[in-house]
Design a protein around this motif. Structure first.
Motif, PDB file in Angstrom:
ATOM      1  N   MET A   1       0.847  -1.181   0.000  1.00 45.76           N
ATOM      2  CA  MET A   1       0.000   0.000   0.000  1.00 45.76           C
ATOM      3  C   MET A   1       0.885   1.234   0.000  1.00 45.76           C
ATOM      4  N   SER A   2       0.513   2.221  -0.776  1.00 42.98           N
ATOM      5  CA  SER A   2       1.337   3.419  -0.853  1.00 42.98           C
ATOM      6  C   SER A   2       0.832   4.464   0.123  1.00 42.98           C
ATOM      7  N   SER A   3       1.729   5.305   0.523  1.00 42.63           N
ATOM      8  CA  SER A   3       1.341   6.376   1.444  1.00 42.63           C
ATOM      9  C   SER A   3       1.245   7.687   0.690  1.00 42.63           C
ATOM     10  N   SER A   4       0.591   8.664   1.288  1.00 43.37           N
ATOM     11  CA  SER A   4       0.463   9.961   0.620  1.00 43.37           C
ATOM     12  C   SER A   4       1.809  10.639   0.467  1.00 43.37           C
ATOM     13  N   ALA A   5       2.766  10.326   1.311  1.00 45.68           N
ATOM     14  CA  ALA A   5       4.092  10.923   1.192  1.00 45.68           C
ATOM     15  C   ALA A   5       4.788  10.462  -0.081  1.00 45.68           C
ATOM     16  N   ASP A   6       4.421   9.278  -0.595  1.00 47.34           N
ATOM     17  CA  ASP A   6       5.040   8.762  -1.806  1.00 47.34           C
ATOM     18  C   ASP A   6       4.649   9.560  -3.046  1.00 47.34           C
ATOM     19  N   HIS A   7       3.584  10.311  -2.982  1.00 44.80           N
ATOM     20  CA  HIS A   7       3.045  10.946  -4.174  1.00 44.80           C
ATOM     21  C   HIS A   7       3.108  12.471  -4.138  1.00 44.80           C
ATOM     22  N   GLY A   8       3.939  13.032  -3.300  1.00 46.12           N
ATOM     23  CA  GLY A   8       4.021  14.478  -3.238  1.00 46.12           C
ATOM     24  C   GLY A   8       2.718  15.077  -2.762  1.00 46.12           C
ATOM     25  N   ASP A   9       2.490  16.332  -3.135  1.00 47.63           N
ATOM     26  CA  ASP A   9       1.237  16.961  -2.702  1.00 47.63           C
ATOM     27  C   ASP A   9       0.310  17.252  -3.876  1.00 47.63           C
ATOM     28  N   TYR A  10       0.474  16.527  -4.962  1.00 46.47           N
ATOM     29  CA  TYR A  10      -0.402  16.770  -6.102  1.00 46.47           C
ATOM     30  C   TYR A  10      -1.841  16.394  -5.805  1.00 46.47           C
ATOM     31  N   HIS A  11      -2.059  15.552  -4.820  1.00 42.87           N
ATOM     32  CA  HIS A  11      -3.446  15.214  -4.471  1.00 42.87           C
ATOM     33  C   HIS A  11      -4.192  16.470  -4.008  1.00 42.87           C
ATOM     34  N   GLN A  12      -3.478  17.392  -3.378  1.00 41.08           N
ATOM     35  CA  GLN A  12      -4.107  18.654  -2.973  1.00 41.08           C
ATOM     36  C   GLN A  12      -4.512  19.479  -4.192  1.00 41.08           C
ATOM     37  N   ARG A  13      -3.724  19.370  -5.272  1.00 39.72           N
ATOM     38  CA  ARG A  13      -4.073  20.095  -6.495  1.00 39.72           C
ATOM     39  C   ARG A  13      -5.296  19.461  -7.170  1.00 39.72           C
ATOM     40  N   ILE A  14      -5.480  18.169  -7.000  1.00 37.25           N
ATOM     41  CA  ILE A  14      -6.691  17.534  -7.526  1.00 37.25           C
ATOM     42  C   ILE A  14      -7.916  18.111  -6.818  1.00 37.25           C
ATOM     43  N   VAL A  15      -7.793  18.321  -5.515  1.00 33.91           N
ATOM     44  CA  VAL A  15      -8.877  18.964  -4.759  1.00 33.91           C
ATOM     45  C   VAL A  15      -9.099  20.374  -5.298  1.00 33.91           C
ATOM     46  N   GLN A  16      -8.004  21.121  -5.527  1.00 30.17           N
ATOM     47  CA  GLN A  16      -8.113  22.482  -6.058  1.00 30.17           C
ATOM     48  C   GLN A  16      -8.874  22.505  -7.378  1.00 30.17           C
ATOM     49  N   VAL A  17      -8.585  21.544  -8.238  1.00 28.99           N
ATOM     50  CA  VAL A  17      -9.262  21.471  -9.534  1.00 28.99           C
ATOM     51  C   VAL A  17     -10.761  21.317  -9.330  1.00 28.99           C
ATOM     52  N   ARG A  18     -11.143  20.360  -8.494  1.00 28.55           N
ATOM     53  CA  ARG A  18     -12.572  20.108  -8.259  1.00 28.55           C
ATOM     54  C   ARG A  18     -13.262  21.329  -7.679  1.00 28.55           C
ATOM     55  N   VAL A  19     -12.613  21.974  -6.699  1.00 29.25           N
ATOM     56  CA  VAL A  19     -13.187  23.166  -6.081  1.00 29.25           C
ATOM     57  C   VAL A  19     -13.308  24.280  -7.119  1.00 29.25           C
ATOM     58  N   HIS A  20     -12.259  24.446  -7.931  1.00 22.62           N
ATOM     59  CA  HIS A  20     -12.279  25.468  -8.983  1.00 22.62           C
ATOM     60  C   HIS A  20     -13.441  25.234  -9.957  1.00 22.62           C
ATOM     61  N   LEU A  21     -13.672  23.973 -10.281  1.00 23.72           N
ATOM     62  CA  LEU A  21     -14.745  23.630 -11.224  1.00 23.72           C
ATOM     63  C   LEU A  21     -16.123  23.617 -10.570  1.00 23.72           C
ATOM     64  N   GLU A  22     -16.138  23.779  -9.240  1.00 21.95           N
ATOM     65  CA  GLU A  22     -17.374  23.790  -8.469  1.00 21.95           C
ATOM     66  C   GLU A  22     -18.172  22.499  -8.670  1.00 21.95           C
ATOM     67  N   LEU A  23     -17.463  21.367  -8.577  1.00 19.56           N
ATOM     68  CA  LEU A  23     -18.084  20.060  -8.725  1.00 19.56           C
ATOM     69  C   LEU A  23     -17.948  19.275  -7.433  1.00 19.56           C
ATOM     70  N   SER A  24     -18.912  18.425  -7.182  1.00 22.20           N
ATOM     71  CA  SER A  24     -18.804  17.507  -6.040  1.00 22.20           C
ATOM     72  C   SER A  24     -17.870  16.368  -6.449  1.00 22.20           C
ATOM     73  N   GLN A  25     -17.391  15.611  -5.467  1.00 26.75           N
ATOM     74  CA  GLN A  25     -16.565  14.453  -5.782  1.00 26.75           C
ATOM     75  C   GLN A  25     -17.331  13.484  -6.685  1.00 26.75           C
ATOM     76  N   GLU A  26     -18.589  13.305  -6.384  1.00 25.24           N
ATOM     77  CA  GLU A  26     -19.404  12.375  -7.161  1.00 25.24           C
ATOM     78  C   GLU A  26     -19.517  12.812  -8.626  1.00 25.24           C
ATOM     79  N   LYS A  27     -19.763  14.108  -8.852  1.00 23.37           N
ATOM     80  CA  LYS A  27     -19.932  14.590 -10.228  1.00 23.37           C
ATOM     81  C   LYS A  27     -18.633  14.509 -11.021  1.00 23.37           C
ATOM     82  N   ILE A  28     -17.533  14.926 -10.409  1.00 20.06           N
ATOM     83  CA  ILE A  28     -16.276  14.889 -11.156  1.00 20.06           C
ATOM     84  C   ILE A  28     -15.850  13.448 -11.414  1.00 20.06           C
ATOM     85  N   ALA A  29     -16.074  12.566 -10.444  1.00 23.91           N
ATOM     86  CA  ALA A  29     -15.739  11.150 -10.637  1.00 23.91           C
ATOM     87  C   ALA A  29     -16.516  10.590 -11.824  1.00 23.91           C
TER      88      ALA A  29
END
Length: 145
Positions: A1-29
């Protein structure tokens, strides 16, 4: 299993994208063709972001993959820049191609004509201000041999 430290902080930018697009997790998924669980795992940094997700974010929302991974540059790419044509140059190219066709016994088939237009347009874009030189008959003869 991988940890979040293995992947840098780009996961936070994925959140930024969704927030910027004003979409819920369900809709963007759904729009990205992912399950809600898989998408949520990317946002939490529990899973590495696959190339397919980078491509989908680019194709669906014009998200810059380099920005997503590194944080450098802008979130949204101006994709239209690649598709803008210089109408004056294109018109000059079309006139030059018409001159070429007028000298031929048989008109160019559509595929060859399109390739010639593309070649001449690209050459004109590369040389910039001296594009008129490319479209002189003597220069075109050399390019089309």
């Amino acid at each position: 299993m991988s940890s979040s430290a293995d992947h840098g902080d780009y996961h936070q930018r994925i959140v930024q994208v969704r927030v910027h697009l004003e979409l819920s997790q369900e809709k963007i998924a759904r729009q990205l063709g992912l399950s809600l669980r898989a998408y949520a795992n990317y946002e939490r940094g529990e899973r590495a972001v696959p190339v397919e997700l980078l491509r989908a974010l680019y194709e669906q929302f014009s998200i810059d993959p380099a920005w997503l991974l590194t944080g450098d540059g802008n979130m949204i790419l101006d994709r239209d820049v690649r598709y803008r044509l210089d109408q004056k140059t294109l018109d000059s190219v079309l006139v030059a191609v018409a001159r070429i066709e007028a000298r031929l016994d048989v008109p160019l088939d559509a595929k060859r004509k399109a390739r010639l237009i593309g070649l001449l347009y690209e050459q004109c874009q590369l040389v910039g201000d001296s594009a008129d030189d490319i479209l002189k008959d003597s220069r075109i003869s050399r390019l089309t041999r």
